[in-house]
Design a protein around this motif. Structure first.
Motif, PDB file in Angstrom:
ATOM      1  N   GLU A 172     -28.072   1.123  42.588  1.00 52.16           N
ATOM      2  CA  GLU A 172     -27.250   0.343  41.668  1.00 52.16           C
ATOM      3  C   GLU A 172     -25.825   0.880  41.684  1.00 52.16           C
ATOM      4  N   THR A 173     -24.873  -0.044  41.592  1.00 54.12           N
ATOM      5  CA  THR A 173     -23.480   0.388  41.457  1.00 54.12           C
ATOM      6  C   THR A 173     -22.891  -0.323  40.253  1.00 54.12           C
ATOM      7  N   PRO A 221     -19.252  -0.027  37.290  1.00 50.28           N
ATOM      8  CA  PRO A 221     -18.122   0.744  36.765  1.00 50.28           C
ATOM      9  C   PRO A 221     -18.425   1.219  35.355  1.00 50.28           C
ATOM     10  N   ARG A 222     -17.800   2.285  34.957  1.00 47.19           N
ATOM     11  CA  ARG A 222     -17.925   2.747  33.578  1.00 47.19           C
ATOM     12  C   ARG A 222     -16.723   3.633  33.307  1.00 47.19           C
ATOM     13  N   GLY A 223     -15.978   3.301  32.224  1.00 45.69           N
ATOM     14  CA  GLY A 223     -14.746   4.031  31.979  1.00 45.69           C
ATOM     15  C   GLY A 223     -13.824   3.848  33.176  1.00 45.69           C
ATOM     16  N   ASP A 224     -13.174   4.882  33.600  1.00 41.60           N
ATOM     17  CA  ASP A 224     -12.295   4.734  34.763  1.00 41.60           C
ATOM     18  C   ASP A 224     -12.959   5.236  36.044  1.00 41.60           C
ATOM     19  N   ARG A 225     -14.304   5.274  36.026  1.00 34.65           N
ATOM     20  CA  ARG A 225     -15.036   5.744  37.204  1.00 34.65           C
ATOM     21  C   ARG A 225     -15.947   4.654  37.738  1.00 34.65           C
ATOM     22  N   HIS A 226     -16.329   4.812  38.999  1.00 35.68           N
ATOM     23  CA  HIS A 226     -17.320   3.924  39.601  1.00 35.68           C
ATOM     24  C   HIS A 226     -18.556   4.744  39.941  1.00 35.68           C
ATOM     25  N   TYR A 227     -19.705   4.198  39.598  1.00 39.75           N
ATOM     26  CA  TYR A 227     -20.946   4.960  39.745  1.00 39.75           C
ATOM     27  C   TYR A 227     -21.871   4.328  40.769  1.00 39.75           C
ATOM     28  N   MET A 228     -22.628   5.184  41.435  1.00 35.05           N
ATOM     29  CA  MET A 228     -23.712   4.727  42.298  1.00 35.05           C
ATOM     30  C   MET A 228     -24.955   5.522  41.873  1.00 35.05           C
ATOM     31  N   VAL A 229     -26.018   4.802  41.488  1.00 33.22           N
ATOM     32  CA  VAL A 229     -27.251   5.481  41.090  1.00 33.22           C
ATOM     33  C   VAL A 229     -28.372   5.033  42.027  1.00 33.22           C
ATOM     34  N   ALA A 230     -29.084   5.997  42.618  1.00 29.72           N
ATOM     35  CA  ALA A 230     -30.213   5.684  43.496  1.00 29.72           C
ATOM     36  C   ALA A 230     -31.467   6.321  42.896  1.00 29.72           C
ATOM     37  N   TYR A 231     -32.620   5.710  43.169  1.00 33.31           N
ATOM     38  CA  TYR A 231     -33.879   6.157  42.556  1.00 33.31           C
ATOM     39  C   TYR A 231     -34.922   6.508  43.620  1.00 33.31           C
ATOM     40  N   ILE A 283     -33.413  -0.661  51.619  1.00 36.42           N
ATOM     41  CA  ILE A 283     -32.502  -0.366  50.511  1.00 36.42           C
ATOM     42  C   ILE A 283     -32.161  -1.673  49.793  1.00 36.42           C
ATOM     43  N   VAL A 284     -32.366  -1.679  48.493  1.00 33.42           N
ATOM     44  CA  VAL A 284     -32.027  -2.847  47.680  1.00 33.42           C
ATOM     45  C   VAL A 284     -30.794  -2.492  46.861  1.00 33.42           C
ATOM     46  N   HIS A 285     -29.687  -3.177  47.149  1.00 31.73           N
ATOM     47  CA  HIS A 285     -28.450  -2.862  46.429  1.00 31.73           C
ATOM     48  C   HIS A 285     -28.236  -3.868  45.316  1.00 31.73           C
ATOM     49  N   LYS A 286     -27.942  -3.391  44.132  1.00 34.90           N
ATOM     50  CA  LYS A 286     -27.673  -4.261  42.991  1.00 34.90           C
ATOM     51  C   LYS A 286     -26.326  -3.839  42.420  1.00 34.90           C
ATOM     52  N   HIS A 287     -25.354  -4.760  42.513  1.00 37.03           N
ATOM     53  CA  HIS A 287     -24.049  -4.451  41.931  1.00 37.03           C
ATOM     54  C   HIS A 287     -23.991  -5.018  40.525  1.00 37.03           C
TER      55      HIS A 287
END
Lengths: 843, 232
Positions: free
Chosen positions: A624-625, A627-637, A792-796
């Protein structure tokens, strides 16, 4: 021994010789089928593996063949030479050897068997050890380290001349470590001294019993296996997951929400054993229980860092059933008898199905009654993990780790020990070593390099020939160059490398490190105290303590009752989630039909995840990707455990850096990994600027791994252990050095010099092999990367998903990993300038 | 200042201007003098004599670093501040290839071997002058720092290191220890450890309020006030 089940029928016709049949009958007992079967197989000359759950009478089964043999042995007449050791018993714990001595003494005395039983451990006084050398007992109970010392003595051949049996207890726990490698080499030596030797392995249920069967016998021919006797599991344990109205937290490990419910469970039972995964969890839970302990129930704390005297007091109190509960870490995992425990509470997820089964076996330590256990998940992912572990335990699933190849540093130690015993021929020793299962695949060239390492350090630059420790004589055999070499060997034997520890000693508040101080509370890793400054508070031995200062190898602390403890992240002792359990959790996550077994709030959490993002299929990797605050996040499980995730995090940030994503940091848990950066990683992935398939490609385990490893402190720590075990640097002994720091520093320096000048050195090779299965878990990461290829399943997303919340809450809790030393120095230097402290420095 | 990335940091000792090189050398540009301390050459082979086989590459590593600082500063005078060899036999034991390299570094420079506790005698068969102490202007070079010494003392021997704790992490590095009047140099050798500047061994040499530890970084020197340092 005293826990045989009551008989259903008389003991007649059991197939046991007298006086054994009579002994069983007199007690109204009847030998169990596996005890008879093991006796029959071993008496017929076979080695055998006994797999049985706790409480099945394993120990008596293991000793019956040798007791029967001893009982029928002709009496020694005056004038006959003294007889050597008949049976060797080896256990991983000194305490276990002592326990067995006590338990064996009774039947031996009852039957008036002419059998002498003694222990020999690191605690045995010198005079007793010397006496044992010329008047050995019939049964010697000892540890792997003592066996290494015994076979390295010049009189080993004589000492073991009468040896017929070797009994290896808790074999499942021994074989997975370097101690197991050392023991396997020792066993190979015993087999060479006594070709008729029979080995009996006693083990809890394991995933791959054949590996243990090979381990017990010489691998000539390759693949040879010992017989096996399996006892089916006893009564099915009664396990529940704690049900509570309270909210299960999103993340964290303290399980504080559950303390009132756990306390009620303690009140409702006779004796409760509470297991946790780390020392700091133990301290936290213990403190929290005492805060609600309005009834003043006797609740104690037991973990490996506490002072020995303190631990013995708790153990004694357990034996006499004078405690209502004990909070414990893995120190209580192994098979010692602990009084009448009627409930096991496991706080935090068990991390492995086999470990859970072992720990639950601690309650109602007899096979025919069901064990009672309650699992207390500390957060929502752990709810799923507990559920999965529970189902696995019911199914009898096993996930003990696979055995790894024998370590080369251990082999180096054994080669030196061999030379101390007697001159050896390389060809013969090579064959002997290869007969030990962990070394069956050892190549001759590698073996020769190890011998060369033992002789002169194994360097390409041959400058140390004249100082050799072992030399090849004219007859081609290797012998020690000087008696002092044997002395050196004896002082450094063993494979247990402890992190440098400091004593924790009481002083009065405000006294600093002046004066002598009060009692010692226990020991704490130096690395843990490093991150504290004087005045900081921490939890230890159930108390809130303030660090007053450190002097030499002691940390001085005062009572800080009433203040809040700064509870630091303690990395040691955390077990990573087992591969098997991880797969179960993925399976549960992927199948909404199974969510009904989960508490409502957890099921609801997953349902919302399915709406807002997606719930990954069992074999897929969700990325999953957002944004949050002024950062961009990528979380993988990936669900592959914290160690593999940490390695993955280091490698991903390197790759993202190269791809221009400007990563800033990452955090890893057992279940997921989050990376954050300044550029929109999700957008880069969608526009093709960054291929996720490329990002997660297996080739990251090539150059990227090498480049990162080069400077990693993880590798330095691993190297230090290899250097100590292999004898490159010597262990510290009391009084030799003030603290472990000198060793740590010099091991790091040696590592740097070696890596620059001889990167292929055998010890660096050993270090990399260790790291791959140890702290870095590269093997598991590799299996994962290959599993998720093309899946890989990407969810933006435009915001954080429910599944991402737990890992996102971890951010900031742990310091950003990695080698950030320079950045911290820069900060410190900057703050110096801010404080206008720079005198001559700032220009 | 903080943003300025210079490899060497300018300081003054007893009024003399000097540079702390991040590799552990001290340079007095106006005198054309470069000082290094505690090279501990041939430490590996010294241990090997007791059958402890440290890698035999420490001399090479130390000489590489020495060549680098000499090339960077091109000093007319080089002072090796004692414990140049790990033991008295070190110079004699040094393999010929390293001897050649050392001789090449020494060529054309005034080279002083200050006597240390590990190597009280002059190194065998090596050029250069040997001295117990060396005074140049207001500076006095000696191996072991003396309590109550006058301003201008430049010493080694203690292998100073410093530690900071920030955000739950600890960083330890070798450092120059200086209070503006006197300085103790970091050990330069490849296999040399450190002793924290707050250790009792430094008692009476500096007061903590006036001490700055110039900690050695990968490409720069970080000045850290004594008040910010953590004990060992």
């Amino acid at each position: 021994m005293n826990r045989q089940s009551p008989p259903a029928e008389p003991a007649a016709g059991t197939g046991l010789p007298e006086p054994f049949a009579g002994w069983f009958a007199a007690r109204g007992w009847r030998p169990r089928p596996h005890q008879i079967e093991l006796l029959a197989r071993v008496s017929a000359g076979a080695s055998a593996l006994l797999i049985a759950p706790t409480g099945a009478g394993k120990t008596l089964a293991g000793f019956l063949p040798s007791l029967v043999d001893l009982a029928t042995r002709p009496k020694r007449r005056p004038g006959m030479p003294a007889r050597g050791v008949h049976t060797l018993y080896i256990s991983p714990l000194k305490a276990l050897a002592v326990d067995i001595e006590r338990n064996l003494a009774r039947p031996v005395a009852d039957m008036a068997l002419p059998v002498a039983i003694e222990t020999r451990t690191g605690d045995t006084p010198t005079h007793k050890r010397q006496r044992q050398k010329h008047a050995p007992p019939d049964i010697l109970l000892t540890t792997p380290e003592q066996l290494a010392l015994l076979i390295a003595a010049p009189d080993a051949g004589r000492f073991f001349a009468d040896l017929k049996f070797v009994v290896l207890d808790e074999l499942h726990s021994l074989v997975t470590s370097k101690r197991g490698h050392l023991l396997a080499l020792g066993l190979a030596r015993l087999r060479r001294l006594r070709p008729e030797l029979r080995a009996l392995g006693l083990s809890a249920t394991v995933a791959e019993p054949d590996a243990l069967r090979r381990w017990l016998v010489g691998q000539n021919p390759p693949g040879a296996m010992a017989d096996i006797v399996t006892v089916a599991g006893g009564a099915r344990p009664h396990i529940t997951i704690l049900e509570t109205e309270d909210r299960v937290p999103w993340s964290g490990h303290s399980a504080r929400y559950a303390v009132p419910a756990v306390y009620e469970a303690i009140r409702a039972h006779r004796t409760t054993l509470l297991f946790v995964n780390t020392r700091s969890q133990a301290e936290l839970l213990f403190g929290a229980l005492w805060r609600v302990n309005d009834d003043n129930l006797p609740i104690a704390l037991h973990h490996g860092s506490l002072d020995v005297a303190q631990r013995r007091r708790v153990e004694k109190a357990m034996e006499t059933n004078s405690l209502r509960a004990v909070v414990a870490t893995s120190t209580l995992d192994l098979g010692i008898d602990w009084g009448d425990v009627d409930l096991v509470v496991h706080v935090g997820a068990p991390k492995g199905a086999s470990r859970l089964a072992q720990r639950i076996g601690r309650s109602n330590h007899r096979m025919d009654e069901p064990s009672r256990a309650i699992l207390v998940p500390a957060n929502r992912f752990e709810v799923m993990e507990c559920r999965a572990a529970l189902e696995a335990n019911y199914l009898g699933a096993q996930d003990t780790p696979p055995l790894v190849d024998g370590a080369l540093d251990v082999l180096a130690q054994h080669v030196l020990g061999s030379a101390c015993a007697a001159p050896f021929a390389a060809d013969a020793l090579y064959e002997e070593v290869r007969s030990a299962a962990p070394y069956a695949g050892l190549e001759r060239a590698t073996f020769d390099r190890v011998v060369d390492f033992v002789a002169t350090g194994g360097y390409a630059l041959k400058t140390y020939e004249r100082y050799a420790r072992i030399r090849r004589a004219r007859d081609g055999r290797w012998r020690i160059a000087h008696p002092r070499v044997a002395q050196q060997y004896r002082l450094n034997v063993g494979t247990i490398v402890e992190a440098p520890m400091l004593n924790v000693r009481y002083v009065r508040a405000g006294r600093g490190v002046a004066g002598r101080g009060g009692p010692v509370l226990g020991k704490v890793e130096e690395s843990f105290l490093e991150a504290l400054a004087p005045g900081d508070t921490f939890l230890f031995a159930g108390k809130v303590l303030r660090l007053e200062g450190i002097r030499e190898n002691e940390a001085f602390v005062s009572n800080a009752a009433g203040s809040d403890a700064l509870v630091p992240a303690y990395a040691g002792g955390k077990f990573p989630l087992s591969t098997y359990l991880a797969d179960q959790v993925r399976g549960m996550l992927a199948d909404p039909a199974r969510w009904t077994a989960l508490p409502d709030q957890v099921a609801e959490w997953l349902a919302i995840q399915a709406q807002k993002s997606v719930v990954p299929a069992r074999g897929d990797l969700l990325v999953e990707t957002f944004p949050r605050g002024d950062r961009h996040y990528m979380v993988a499980y990936p669900f592959e455990g914290r160690l593999a995730h940490q390695t993955l995090g280091m490698l991903l940030t390197r790759r993202l850096e190269r791809a221009g994503a400007r990563p800033l940091g990452f955090v890893a848990s057992d279940y997921a990994i989050a990376v954050w950066g300044l550029r929109d990683i999700g957008r880069m992935a969608r526009t093709g600027a960054l291929g996720l398939d490329r990002l997660f490609d297996e080739d990251m385990l090539g150059d990227d791994l090498e480049a990162w490893l080069a400077d990693s402190w993880l590798l330095k720590r691993t190297f230090r252990a290899c250097a100590l075990i292999s004898g490159l640097i010597e262990k510290r002994h009391p009084g030799q050095e003030k603290t472990g720091r000198q060793v740590t520093v010099s091991a790091d320096l040696i590592y740097d010099v070696l890596r620059t000048h001889e990167p292929d050195h055998i010890l660096l090779q050993a270090t990399r092999a260790d790291a791959a299965t140890g702290l870095l878990d590269v093997r598991r990461l590799g299996e994962m990367l290959s599993r998720i290829r093309g899946r890989i399943v990407h969810k933006h997303l435009d915001r954080i998903s429910p599944l991402a919340v737990p890992i996102m809450l971890e951010i900031g809790r742990e310091p950003v990993p990695g080698d950030a030393g320079e950045a911290l120095l820069g900060e410190a230097a900057d703050s110096l300038i801010e404080e206008a402290m720079g005198r001559e420095g700032a220009q | 200042m903080s943003a300025e990335r210079i490899a060497a940091r300018r300081i003054t000792i007893a009024g003399e201007r000097a540079l702390c090189d991040h590799r552990g050398a001290l340079v007095f540009p106006e005198i054309g003098l470069l000082a290094v301390s505690d090279l501990h050459l041939e430490k590996g082979s010294s241990f090997a004599r007791r059958r402890s086989f440290l890698p035999p590459y420490d001399t090479a590593a130390t000489l590489d670093r020495l060549a680098a600082v000499i090339a960077a500063h091109d000093p007319a005078i080089v002072v090796s501040l004692g414990d140049s060899f790990h033991d008295g036999g070190g110079a004699a034991r040094m393999p010929a290839v390293y001897r050649e390299r050392l001789l090449a570094l020494m060529a054309g420079r005034d080279w002083y071997w200050i006597a240390g506790n590990h190597d009280p005698e002059a190194p065998a068969d090596l050029p250069g002058r040997t001295a117990a102490e060396l005074a140049i202007g207001s500076l006095l070079f000696r191996h072991e720092p003396q309590r109550g010494a006058a301003a201008g003392e430049i010493a080694g021997h203690l292998h100073p290191g410093a530690r900071i704790v920030r955000r739950g992490r600890s960083v330890r590095r070798a450092c120059f220890a200086c209070d503006g009047q006197r300085l103790i140099m970091p050990a330069f050798g490849a296999l040399t450890g450190t002793l924290n500047v707050l250790d009792r061994a430094y008692a009476g040499l500096f007061s903590r309020d006036s001490l700055t530890a110039y900690m050695l970084g990968a490409d720069r020197v970080y000045p850290i006030a004594g008040s910010l340092l953590a004990p060992a």
